[in-house]
Design a protein around this motif. Structure first.
Motif, PDB file in Angstrom:
ATOM      1  N   MET A  80      18.260  14.876  45.303  1.00 26.55           N
ATOM      2  CA  MET A  80      17.830  14.146  44.248  1.00 26.55           C
ATOM      3  C   MET A  80      17.970  15.270  43.101  1.00 26.55           C
ATOM      4  O   MET A  80      18.197  14.793  42.062  1.00 26.55           O
ATOM      5  N   THR A  84      19.945  15.216  39.456  1.00 22.13           N
ATOM      6  CA  THR A  84      19.521  14.975  38.131  1.00 22.13           C
ATOM      7  C   THR A  84      20.294  15.202  37.427  1.00 22.13           C
ATOM      8  O   THR A  84      20.766  14.771  36.360  1.00 22.13           O
ATOM      9  N   THR A  87      23.299  12.786  37.034  1.00 26.34           N
ATOM     10  CA  THR A  87      22.921  11.802  36.299  1.00 26.34           C
ATOM     11  C   THR A  87      23.107  12.047  34.871  1.00 26.34           C
ATOM     12  O   THR A  87      23.784  11.262  33.991  1.00 26.34           O
ATOM     13  N   SER A 221      25.050   4.388  37.245  1.00 26.36           N
ATOM     14  CA  SER A 221      24.318   4.489  38.615  1.00 26.36           C
ATOM     15  C   SER A 221      24.763   3.064  39.449  1.00 26.36           C
ATOM     16  O   SER A 221      24.945   3.126  40.486  1.00 26.36           O
ATOM     17  N   TRP A 237      22.565   9.464  42.217  1.00 24.32           N
ATOM     18  CA  TRP A 237      21.503   8.819  42.656  1.00 24.32           C
ATOM     19  C   TRP A 237      21.950   7.306  42.957  1.00 24.32           C
ATOM     20  O   TRP A 237      21.560   6.622  43.766  1.00 24.32           O
ATOM     21  N   PRO A 258      15.539   7.570  45.266  1.00 23.38           N
ATOM     22  CA  PRO A 258      16.717   7.685  44.159  1.00 23.38           C
ATOM     23  C   PRO A 258      16.495   6.393  42.918  1.00 23.38           C
ATOM     24  O   PRO A 258      16.624   6.664  42.001  1.00 23.38           O
TER      25      PRO A 258
END
Lengths: 284, 329, 311
Positions: A80, A84, A87, A221, A237, A258
């Motif tokens: 995760m 970050t 994303t 996502s 995620w 997530p």
């Protein structure tokens, strides 16, 4: 002055205004933390995001693996943290694409009017006939599923809505008289667009772009989740949720953390957008 | 004759950003049965707020003190539910803007009959019958067609007639008209005033006419209060007030109406404007604009003083009349 | 009125035409050889040539489009490369499931969204309002697919109240409709609140109160009726979210609708199917929006289409 009443905060004051307003201040600080996590994530991650721990398949949160491990024994927290950055980068680049193209199209249409405006807006209408995500899906279908293509698809699919919003804002500037005044003293089109239009709609731009970053995160996502975005083993995620959705019964943590991260980031972005809107447009 | 309405010490305060603004200050007012009382003043003097206070229709940040007695019962002690039985039934109100005061998506018939159905317990057939009568009464021909129309199809004058019909539907004892003619064309204004006067006579209603227009007052009222910056500054019967105004503000107001300016080249105007509630001067609130200002005016706000038997006036010019009739606001 | 409907339909036709050009071009925008991409690396030259001929890719572009368009007008959307069945048949098989879920979600969205919006407007600037608005921002931030996963996790896996996925019965529909409905409700509640706040500041609300109407009637009869008109328009726009959201949420719940069909088609590079589903979703959206526009015109007494007939 009457024409700029609606969105008028001089640039320098913006920072002060953000710090004065509680909602703006906290959402801004939260956003800073998130960005910081995106930057230093790889350094503070406790494990290698792609390393498989054979002794720890699908383990729940524990001392070693704070958020548990996934189906092939990778550390969720580390993935995760790496995610970050993925994303944020994807969402940011998609928003930049929307921002540049949308502003250009919106301002040009508003400025030129007539046939050009009519034609481009028709095309935007047609693109808007497809719900955003469906348009993005069509683009991914053409380009093939990958993280970059997901980014491009989300960026392009937001252009119609964005440019229509910007066109509306720019039109209100155009009707305000000082553009006319500027033209009457012989200013060039380019000068008027860059010195009159853009600065005067910059507040609208800031608010809309903030909001679009939020939806870009949701969009990319979503593509990741249906397997048409970033491809495994990228720790994106949405892609992680896609991997986790088959183990709801056995490993709730796979499909929980997530999603929580996406929600938290988007929530922060939206709060910030809301707060900025309040600052620029005290009426609403 | 008994007083239908007796307002004592009405003070309306609005709070904003933790500051309190007294918009209406210690207003006293009696209205007898069948009587018409005018409240006159410039915009921002508190006259509209005073009328909304009597209906208890202020926004949430407004609070009312004092006493508002309708036939002896204090309205300020009523619960919201009890007030709903008073509004439209005992006291009715007509507003300034006929264009926006009617609901655009409900038919005229619907808007007129809902009060009857609520207050008089009429069924649809009865209320329809009554609405048609009402529409005829306020001078609308084709009542049958208008019943089914939406407000946007009606002219301003027609809408104001509808508003009057709505207000008188349940035979209220008191009608408050807040600038009922201001938004209308001059020719229509006279018609609307005529309708109101006629209906008032027929029903024996009491009327409070709120206006900035002394012409309207002259035409419709028996008595009149002049308000300035939240306070009553002069009260008298209409003839006295128009013939021999006492307060310098009233004098200026009368001089500045076009009727009285025939010989003059230019209309008289009072310099300056009404102070807002957060900028009231220390002494008399009119002092900064007053032509006859004296030292005492800047220091102390005068009480309402009795001037001969017919007028009350809030001005130090009349301080030889010692008996004050009201407490200093 | 008739004139308005005709005008609205004409502009709809223009958009549909544009949409058909877009979906037609999808295949030509593919970087590289579309046929090779569709068939994969192991395809033989004969297979490729035969598909190329079948799709008419050797003809000039304009002719290809005319073929495509005339096919579409006859209801022929091509043949699925995967199943060999006509695309239109596949869509027709799946559409009822999608429509069913979309409608159920819309009902959920309208009930929750409008309810919360009215409540927030009534208690404007109080903690109730604040809570509803925060909830709404929060709701807008939740990815639909994750909300779906969460409700499955809680209500199916842990509580066992509903089946996890797969069916299309009433019980199967509860969770997807709730998920999608809640997502749409968040935006709707904001718009309802904004509309109500604006309407409540109008003079005619004061008139209604001056008549002695109680708050319930003021809110529902006098204010809400005025808000309903813009809300109908908003619901039209929400349909985009509804259809788009349905595509994703269907995927979470394994709901056998058009959305699932579209995503499967993309994964398997079944281009006739991709074109068909895209065109279909767009067309449904455009038609419903026109329908809503007309409904809107009928609802609002202020929009007057008969000016010349009156005396």
């Amino acid at each position: 002055m009457f024409w700029s009443r609606q969105w008028s905060v001089p640039r320098l004051e913006l920072w002060e205004k953000i710090m004065q307003q509680k909602k703006a201040k906290y959402s801004f600080l939260m956003m800073l933390c998130i960005v910081l996590l995106g930057i230093i994530g790889p350094w503070i991650a406790p494990h290698d995001p792609t390393k498989t721990y054979y002794e720890a398949f699908m383990q729940g949160p524990s001392k070693d693996f704070w958020l548990g491990t996934d189906a092939i024994g990778r550390d969720i927290l580390s993935r995760m943290l790496y995610g970050t950055r993925v994303t944020l980068t994807v969402a940011l680049l998609a928003s930049v694409m929307t921002f540049v193209a949308g502003t250009l199209i919106g301002v040009t249409c508003a400025y030129l009017g007539g046939i050009v405006d009519n034609l481009i807006m028709r095309i935007m209408d047609i693109m808007l006939a497809l719900p955003g995500i469906v348009l993005a899906l069509a683009i991914v279908a053409v380009l093939g599923p990958s993280q970059e293509n997901a980014m491009i698809a989300i960026g392009i699919s937001s252009i119609p809505a964005f440019s229509i919003l910007i066109r509306g804002a720019a039109l209100s500037i155009k009707q305000s008289g000082y553009v006319e005044a500027s033209r009457s003293i012989g200013s060039s089109n380019w000068w008027i667009i860059t010195r009159q239009f853009i600065p005067n709609i910059s507040n609208v731009l800031i608010v809309y772009t903030t909001m679009f970053i939020g939806s870009a995160i949701l969009g990319t996502s979503a593509l990741g989740f249906i397997g048409l975005g970033a491809q495994p083993p990228t720790p994106e995620w949405g892609t992680m949720l896609n991997e986790g959705k088959n183990y709801l019964r056995e490993a709730w943590w796979l499909a929980t953390f997530p999603g929580l991260a996406i929600t938290a980031v988007v929530f922060t972005v939206y709060l910030l957008g809301d707060a900025l809107r309040d600052i620029f447009d005290p009426k609403s | 004759m008994t007083n239908v309405l007796e307002v004592t010490g009405l003070t309306t305060t609005f709070s904003k950003n933790e500051k309190a603004f007294k918009v209406v200050d210690n207003l006293c007012l009696q209205v007898k049965r069948g009587e018409s009382v005018g409240i006159v003043g410039e915009s921002g003097c508190g006259k509209s707020v005073a009328s909304l206070s009597m209906m208890r229709l202020l926004s949430k940040n407004g609070s009312i003190a004092g006493r508002i007695q309708l036939n002896g019962a204090d309205l300020l002690r009523y619960s919201e539910k009890e007030m709903q039985k008073i509004r439209g039934k005992e006291i009715a109100m007509i507003f300034q803007e006929p264009m926006t005061s009617l609901n655009p998506v409900l038919t005229i018939g619907k808007q007129l009959s809902e009060g009857l159905e609520k207050h008089e317990g009429m069924n649809r057939v009865q209320s329809r019958q009554r609405v048609l009568e009402l529409l005829t009464q306020v001078g609308i021909s084709r009542a049958n067609e208008i019943y089914h129309e939406y407000p946007h199809r009606l002219s301003g004058g027609m809408r104001q007639r509808v508003m009057i019909a709505m207000a008188i539907a349940c035979h209220p004892k008191l009608l408050i008209a807040d600038e009922p003619t201001t938004a209308l064309d001059v020719t229509i204004q006279a018609q609307i005033l005529d309708v109101m006067k006629k209906i008032q006579r027929e029903l024996g209603m009491s009327l409070i006419m709120i206006t900035h227009d002394l012409g309207v007052v002259a035409e419709t009222c028996d008595r009149v209060l002049v308000m300035y910056a939240g306070q009553v500054i002069e009260a008298a019967d209409v003839r006295t007030l128009l013939r021999s105004p006492k307060h310098p503000y009233t004098v200026g107001l009368i001089k500045s109406t076009p009727h009285n300016a025939k010989g003059q080249k230019r209309l008289h105007s009072i310099a300056g404007s009404v102070p807002t509630p957060d900028h009231y001067p220390k002494g008399c609130r009119f002092a900064p604009r007053c032509e006859k200002v004296m030292a005492v005016c800047l220091e102390q706000n005068p009480p309402l003083l009795d001037v001969d038997q017919q007028s009350e006036c809030r001005c130090w010019l009349y301080r030889e009349n010692r008996e004050s009739t009201a407490v200093n606001g | 009125m008739k004139q308005y409907i005709v005008k609205r339909l004409l502009s709809g036709i223009v958009v549909l035409f544009g949409l058909s050009v877009f979906t037609f071009l999808l295949i030509h925008l593919i970087p590289g050889d579309p046929v090779r991409i569709m068939l994969g690396q192991r395809a033989t030259v004969e297979q490729i040539e035969s598909l190329r001929g079948e799709l008419g890719l050797n003809k000039p572009l304009v002719v290809q489009y005319l073929d495509y368009a005339s096919g579409v007008l006859k209801g022929d959307l091509g043949t699925s490369l995967k199943t060999g069945r006509p695309v239109s048949t596949e869509i027709a098989d799946r559409f009822p499931a999608t429509a069913k879920m979309a409608l159920a979600s819309l009902v959920v969205a309208v009930v929750i969204g409008i309810g919360l919006g009215v409540l927030a407007a009534k208690y404007k600037d109080t903690p109730i309002d604040g809570a509803i608005m925060t909830f709404s921002t929060f709701g807008m931030s939740i990815p639909g697919f994750w909300l779906g996963l969460l409700v499955i996790l809680v209500f199916s896996v842990h509580l066992g109240w509903f089946p996890i996925a797969g069916g299309t019965g009433l019980k199967d529909m509860v969770l997807p409709a709730f998920t999608l409905g809640t997502l749409l409700a968040t935006a709707l509640s904001r718009l309802t609140r904004a509309g109500m706040v604006e309407v409540l500041s109008n003079d005619y609300i004061r008139t209604a109160r001056a008549k002695g109407m109680n708050e319930r009637i003021v809110l529902l009869r006098h204010a809400f009726r005025n808000v309903m008109i813009p809300i109908v328009a908003v619901i039209g726009l929400e349909l985009a979210g509804l259809l788009g959201g349905a595509v994703i949420v269907e995927q979470v719940f394994g709901w056998p609708g058009v959305g699932t069909l579209a995503i499967q088609a993309i994964s398997s590079r079944d281009f006739p199917m991709i074109q068909g589903t895209t065109l279909f979703i767009g067309a449904v959206y455009v038609l419903v929006v026109i329908l809503i526009d007309v409904l809107y015109a009928l609802l609002d007494p202020r929009i007057d289409y008969t000016t010349k007939e009156g005396v």
